[in-house]
Enzyme design. Structure first.
Site, PDB file in Angstrom:
ATOM      1  N   CYS A   1     -33.283 -19.479  22.547  1.00 16.45           N
ATOM      2  CA  CYS A   1     -33.308 -19.248  21.097  1.00 16.45           C
ATOM      3  C   CYS A   1     -32.128 -18.381  20.641  1.00 16.45           C
ATOM      4  O   CYS A   1     -31.396 -18.760  19.716  1.00 16.45           O
ATOM      5  CB  CYS A   1     -34.638 -18.646  20.676  1.00 16.45           C
ATOM      6  SG  CYS A   1     -35.236 -17.323  21.755  1.00 16.45           S
TER       7      CYS A   1
HETATM    8  N1  LIG Z   1     -41.132 -18.151  22.476  1.00 20.55           N
HETATM    9  C1  LIG Z   1     -39.938 -18.588  22.129  1.00 20.55           C
HETATM   10  O1  LIG Z   1     -39.452 -18.304  21.018  1.00 20.55           O
HETATM   11  C2  LIG Z   1     -39.128 -19.445  23.065  1.00 20.55           C
HETATM   12  C3  LIG Z   1     -37.917 -19.949  22.608  1.00 20.55           C
HETATM   13  C4  LIG Z   1     -37.137 -20.745  23.454  1.00 20.55           C
HETATM   14  C5  LIG Z   1     -37.574 -21.017  24.728  1.00 20.55           C
HETATM   15  N2  LIG Z   1     -38.759 -20.505  25.158  1.00 20.55           N
HETATM   16  C6  LIG Z   1     -39.167 -20.825  26.533  1.00 20.55           C
HETATM   17  O2  LIG Z   1     -40.296 -21.688  26.477  1.00 20.55           O
HETATM   18  C7  LIG Z   1     -41.151 -21.431  27.595  1.00 20.55           C
HETATM   19  C8  LIG Z   1     -42.540 -21.074  27.056  1.00 20.55           C
HETATM   20  O3  LIG Z   1     -42.389 -19.910  26.255  1.00 20.55           O
HETATM   21  P1  LIG Z   1     -43.586 -19.360  25.357  1.00 20.55           P
HETATM   22  O4  LIG Z   1     -42.968 -18.406  24.438  1.00 20.55           O
HETATM   23  O5  LIG Z   1     -44.405 -20.476  24.848  1.00 20.55           O
HETATM   24  O6  LIG Z   1     -44.407 -18.559  26.473  1.00 20.55           O
HETATM   25  P2  LIG Z   1     -45.967 -18.204  26.480  1.00 20.55           P
HETATM   26  O7  LIG Z   1     -46.482 -18.203  25.097  1.00 20.55           O
HETATM   27  O8  LIG Z   1     -46.104 -16.969  27.290  1.00 20.55           O
HETATM   28  O9  LIG Z   1     -46.594 -19.432  27.282  1.00 20.55           O
HETATM   29  C9  LIG Z   1     -46.289 -19.655  28.645  1.00 20.55           C
HETATM   30  C10 LIG Z   1     -47.092 -20.828  29.155  1.00 20.55           C
HETATM   31  O10 LIG Z   1     -46.832 -20.974  30.543  1.00 20.55           O
HETATM   32  C11 LIG Z   1     -48.051 -20.888  31.279  1.00 20.55           C
HETATM   33  N3  LIG Z   1     -47.787 -20.028  32.446  1.00 20.55           N
HETATM   34  C12 LIG Z   1     -47.444 -18.721  32.434  1.00 20.55           C
HETATM   35  N4  LIG Z   1     -47.223 -18.293  33.708  1.00 20.55           N
HETATM   36  C13 LIG Z   1     -47.442 -19.351  34.501  1.00 20.55           C
HETATM   37  C14 LIG Z   1     -47.369 -19.540  35.902  1.00 20.55           C
HETATM   38  N5  LIG Z   1     -47.028 -18.544  36.736  1.00 20.55           N
HETATM   39  N6  LIG Z   1     -47.667 -20.763  36.405  1.00 20.55           N
HETATM   40  C15 LIG Z   1     -48.004 -21.773  35.589  1.00 20.55           C
HETATM   41  N7  LIG Z   1     -48.100 -21.638  34.239  1.00 20.55           N
HETATM   42  C16 LIG Z   1     -47.798 -20.446  33.715  1.00 20.55           C
HETATM   43  C17 LIG Z   1     -49.083 -20.288  30.373  1.00 20.55           C
HETATM   44  O11 LIG Z   1     -50.270 -21.005  30.578  1.00 20.55           O
HETATM   45  P3  LIG Z   1     -51.615 -20.518  31.263  1.00 20.55           P
HETATM   46  O12 LIG Z   1     -51.542 -19.018  31.374  1.00 20.55           O
HETATM   47  O13 LIG Z   1     -52.662 -21.039  30.342  1.00 20.55           O
HETATM   48  O14 LIG Z   1     -51.577 -21.229  32.572  1.00 20.55           O
HETATM   49  C18 LIG Z   1     -48.574 -20.651  28.985  1.00 20.55           C
HETATM   50  O15 LIG Z   1     -49.107 -21.905  28.590  1.00 20.55           O
HETATM   51  C19 LIG Z   1     -40.496 -20.305  28.406  1.00 20.55           C
HETATM   52  O16 LIG Z   1     -39.746 -20.840  29.440  1.00 20.55           O
HETATM   53  C20 LIG Z   1     -39.605 -19.639  27.369  1.00 20.55           C
HETATM   54  O17 LIG Z   1     -38.493 -18.996  27.956  1.00 20.55           O
HETATM   55  C21 LIG Z   1     -39.553 -19.745  24.358  1.00 20.55           C
END
Ligand SMILES: NC(=O)c1ccc[n+]([C@@H]2O[C@H](COP(=O)([O-])OP(=O)(O)OC[C@H]3O[C@@H](n4cnc5c(N)ncnc54)[C@H](OP(=O)(O)O)[C@@H]3O)[C@@H](O)[C@H]2O)c1
Length: 335
Positions: A150
């Protein structure tokens, strides 16, 4: 209809993706995965999707998921994604990874900034960096697209036109960014706990934020030579949005109007980059796939200001833009 699976479906990026895909005429969400027990209904995890999507989450079994879908969006954390994505690629699925695992070309650089060995180093360099405004033609045929970070999207879209045209120096660029708290994801952390971050602004990871090498890699590609940046991110007490201000030095004298014209011409008819005369605010782009950009010249220094929604153009919106390109759908479908 393309049958789609979303890994890491309990998070913020996945929720935003689902909200866009439920109105996509060519996407059919078939599988959502999570480590949670009990196969919860998606509406219990994301009440915003009540009545919009009728599906239960399941634990991730790559063979089972692969048998049900053609396309994978991985919204897993870095490190976790690269451990599972190869299983889908090997059976011919196409994948967009939201995380950082496939954004960098070099496994040593990954290890240096992420502090761990890359689990799938052979594939680095094969993945296409999913920023359509720069890499549209290669995204179309890619099997694996690394969706940009982002913060990097906001900095790269502002600076690339000026670097491509050799307008600014490559070794004195400062990138100063502010992000809303959803940028850190839904998983609880002390820094993003409400009493810690509310009514407070803080710089963090100064000098070692992991988006630094990503910004440098893509800007170096734009410039045709190595670009070094100082990148300082800040957490601000709002839900979503990123505002990035960059400072750089001119190679030779130009007026502010010429600079704006250069950026405007670079983006031409692009649907999602708006080159504006006013100073943009995060609210202008919240819940959209737009990145707004402007330029100022102050004491002969170039200042760019850009903003986007970290969950929109900074994540799910960009992913759907890439999904559309990969399937030959109009690029703005559902966006
Ligand atoms: N937030 C942003 O603005 C943003 C922007 C660009 C890119 N991203 C990227 O998008 C991805 C998701 O980000 P997010 O912000 O949505 O994060 P999040 O809200 O913390 O969600 C992470 C997801 O991954 C799962 N997870 C966490 N640890 C895990 C593990 N060890 N093994 C398997 N599943 C796991 C969790 O599911 P459960 O705990 O239910 O299994 C949850 O569904 C990341 O790679 C992040 O860098 C995020």
């Amino acid at each position: 209809m393309i049958r789609v699976g979303i890994l890491g479906a309990t998070g913020y990026a996945a929720r935003e993706l689902m909200k866009i895909l439920v109105r996509h005429p060519e996407a059919d969400i078939r599988v959502l995965t999570s480590r949670q027990d009990g196969n919860p209904h998606v509406a219990t995890v994301h009440p915003q999707l009540t009545g919009l999507l009728d599906i239960h989450l399941e634990n991730l079994d790559a063979d089972v998921v692969a048998s049900q879908v053609e396309f994978i969006f991985s919204c897993l954390p870095h490190g976790v994604s690269a451990a599972v994505i190869p299983k889908f690629l090997q059976v011919g699925k196409r994948v967009i990874d939201f995380g950082a695992d496939y954004r960098l070309d070099n496994a040593d650089v990954y290890q240096q900034w992420y502090g761990e060995k890359h689990v799938d180093p052979e594939r680095l360099g094969d993945a296409v960096y999913g920023l359509p405004e720069l890499y549209r033609d290669t995204i179309k045929d890619a099997q694996l697209v690394a969706n940009p970070g982002c913060y990097p999207t906001s900095a790269i879209l502002a600076l690339s036109p000026l670097l491509r045209a050799d307008t600014i120096k490559t070794d004195t660029i400062i990138v100063d960014s502010k992000s809303g708290v959803s940028g850190a994801g839904r998983t609880a952390k002390l820094m993003t706990h409400f009493p810690e971050c509310n009514e407070s602004v803080v710089a963090y990871n100064v000098g070692y934020h992991r988006h630094t090498p990503e910004i440098e890699q893509v800007l170096s590609d734009a410039a045709g030579k190595q670009v070094k940046v100082i990148f300082t991110p800040h957490l601000v007490p709002m839900d979503r949005g990123i505002l990035t201000t960059s400072y750089s030095d001119l190679q030779q004298n130009m007026s502010e109007e010429q600079l704006l014209q250069q950026v405007r011409e670079f983006y031409g008819e692009e649907s999602f980059v708006r080159v504006v005369d006013h100073l943009p605010a995060t609210k202008d782009t919240t819940h959209t796939n737009f990145c707004d950009v402007t330029v100022r010249l102050v004491r002969n220094r170039v200042i760019t200001v850009s903003c986007l929604d970290n969950l929109g153009k900074g994540a799910a919106g960009a992913a759907v833009q890439n999904f559309n390109l990969m399937h030959g759908f109009p690029e703005a479908t559902a966006l």
